[in-house]
Design a protein around this motif. Structure first.
Motif, short mmCIF file in Angstrom:
data_model
loop_
_atom_site.label_atom_id
_atom_site.label_comp_id
_atom_site.label_asym_id
_atom_site.label_seq_id
_atom_site.Cartn_x
_atom_site.Cartn_y
_atom_site.Cartn_z
N TYR A 151 0.82 -1.21 0.00
CA TYR A 151 0.00 0.00 0.00
C TYR A 151 0.86 1.27 0.00
CZ TYR A 151 -4.25 -2.73 0.41
OH TYR A 151 -5.29 -3.61 0.15
N TYR A 210 -2.63 -14.23 7.63
CA TYR A 210 -4.08 -14.34 7.43
C TYR A 210 -4.34 -14.42 5.93
CZ TYR A 210 -3.62 -12.93 12.23
OH TYR A 210 -3.22 -12.88 13.54
N ALA A 241 -6.77 -15.16 3.86
CA ALA A 241 -7.93 -14.52 3.22
C ALA A 241 -7.65 -13.02 3.05
CB ALA A 241 -9.19 -14.74 4.06
N LYS A 242 -7.03 -12.43 4.05
CA LYS A 242 -6.68 -11.02 3.99
C LYS A 242 -5.60 -10.79 2.93
CE LYS A 242 -6.17 -7.26 7.27
NZ LYS A 242 -6.27 -6.92 8.69
N TYR A 276 -7.18 -10.98 -0.48
CA TYR A 276 -7.95 -9.75 -0.72
C TYR A 276 -7.01 -8.59 -1.06
CZ TYR A 276 -10.60 -5.55 -0.16
OH TYR A 276 -11.16 -4.32 -0.40
N ARG A 314 -5.93 -8.60 -4.67
CA ARG A 314 -7.00 -8.19 -5.59
C ARG A 314 -7.27 -6.68 -5.48
NH1 ARG A 314 -8.54 -8.19 -10.12
NH2 ARG A 314 -10.73 -8.01 -10.61
N ASP A 315 -7.25 -6.19 -4.24
CA ASP A 315 -7.48 -4.76 -3.99
C ASP A 315 -6.41 -3.93 -4.71
OD1 ASP A 315 -9.00 -2.71 -2.58
OD2 ASP A 315 -7.30 -2.51 -1.21
N ARG A 336 -6.83 -3.99 -8.53
CA ARG A 336 -7.87 -3.08 -9.02
C ARG A 336 -7.42 -1.63 -8.98
NH1 ARG A 336 -12.22 -6.30 -5.66
NH2 ARG A 336 -11.46 -4.89 -4.05
N ILE A 337 -6.77 -1.24 -7.87
CA ILE A 337 -6.38 0.17 -7.72
C ILE A 337 -5.27 0.52 -8.70
CG2 ILE A 337 -5.38 1.85 -6.12
CD1 ILE A 337 -6.83 0.27 -3.85
N GLU A 395 -6.69 0.97 -12.13
CA GLU A 395 -7.41 2.24 -12.24
C GLU A 395 -6.44 3.42 -12.41
OE1 GLU A 395 -9.96 2.99 -8.84
OE2 GLU A 395 -11.76 2.97 -10.08
N ASP A 443 -5.61 5.02 1.25
CA ASP A 443 -6.96 5.58 1.11
C ASP A 443 -7.21 6.75 2.06
OD1 ASP A 443 -7.33 4.09 3.53
OD2 ASP A 443 -7.81 2.35 2.30
#
Lengths: 198, 198
Positions: B13, B56, B58-59, B62, B65-66, B69-70, B73, B187
């Motif tokens: 991030y 984790y 699943a995190k 995610y 994928r997050d 996508r960003i 974009e 974000d």
């Protein structure tokens, strides 16, 4: 088109989303499919016996400040419930009934306001009963209380929680689009709606 | 006015933030104070021996994928480094030198592109050396390599990491305003800049 809104009634960030999702989705021509579930079993599967905001105090302190800033910007109130997280089983069952009957929006919003603005305890049956009474006409709260503790509602909520885990949902709010994309966090609401409109 | 940008070179991030913070901050009349630090000790203090995205799954799925996508974009590339997270000590030391010398922006951006777009390993001294060579004139990379492993740089990076923990920083990117407000996550960049302008 419907955007699934997965939330636990004890989730602070789901409060933020609940207070704005219906109008933002409507502006985009999208409906909201309210999906109450329980984070407890999801957290337990990750080895946690409480909220990560309690397990990791620096993160918990940050969350409170983050929510304080965002609610202030949006004209909402906020106080951290005591105890935190609130025991949300009963509220989740009523939200499940409300979802089936079409009054999830007003119930969930009034429940979150009670919990996070007014400092009331959503584990308290009398608090929940008054929230229902404010939405439905006299006489309905008893029927709702009965429906909330019916085997069908218990099974539906359990099934939703299992479905959340099967989807890989690990926190709330999670927004799930018709084509199965997942967006985690109130700060992803706009992106989820944009995804639906692609 | 300066916004502190706390980041670990291995943070996905923080890549998002590094690629846009300088222009957004400039538009708001605010400078960027680049604050490389190491998440390893911060995670260890929370009982974690690796990234929460590994602990984790699943995190972690995610997150990928997050970010996909960003970045799509925003016209950026993305692939998850292997191994993940990258070993970021050497990159963090060079970023520390760059921060003192005023070329943190170009170095950190080219480092993140190498790591998350081009799939290069920022643990590799030759990779880092070429990034430095592309920014500074010939002859400088040796001086930078020496400065990066100096006692002064090691101490400064260690001190920054301790300072991050003292501030209650628990992840990256974290944005810290002159009055001590902290914003976690790419974000929250816009909110941090708005806070500076209040």
């Amino acid at each position: 088109m419907q955007l699934e809104f997965w939330f636990d009634p004890a989730s602070t960030y789901a409060y933020l989303t609940a207070m704005r999702i219906e109008s933002l989705a409507a502006d985009a021509g999208i409906g909201v499919d309210w999906r109450p579930f329980l984070l407890g079993p999801v957290f337990q599967a990750q080895g946690w016996n409480t909220s990560p905001f309690n397990l990791y105090p620096a993160k918990g302190r940050y969350m409170v400040r983050d929510i304080e800033r965002i609610t202030a910007e949006r004209g909402l109130g906020f106080r951290l419930p005591d105890p935190f997280p609130a025991y949300s089983l009963h509220a989740a069952r009523i939200a499940t009934v409300a979802g089936e009957a079409g009054w999830a929006g007003p119930f969930v919003r009034s429940m979150f306001i009670a919990e996070f603005d007014e400092g009331r305890d959503i584990a308290d049956g009398a608090v929940l009963r008054n929230l229902v009474a404010a939405i439905l006409e006299a006489g309905h709260p008893d029927a709702v209380a009965a429906a909330a503790t019916s085997d069908a509602t218990k099974a539906l909520l359990r099934q939703r929680t299992e479905q959340a885990q099967a989807y890989g949902i690990f926190g709330a709010p999670t927004l799930r689009t018709p084509d199965g994309e997942m967006f985690w966090g109130d700060d992803r609401l706009e992106a989820a709606l944009r995804w639906c409109r692609r």
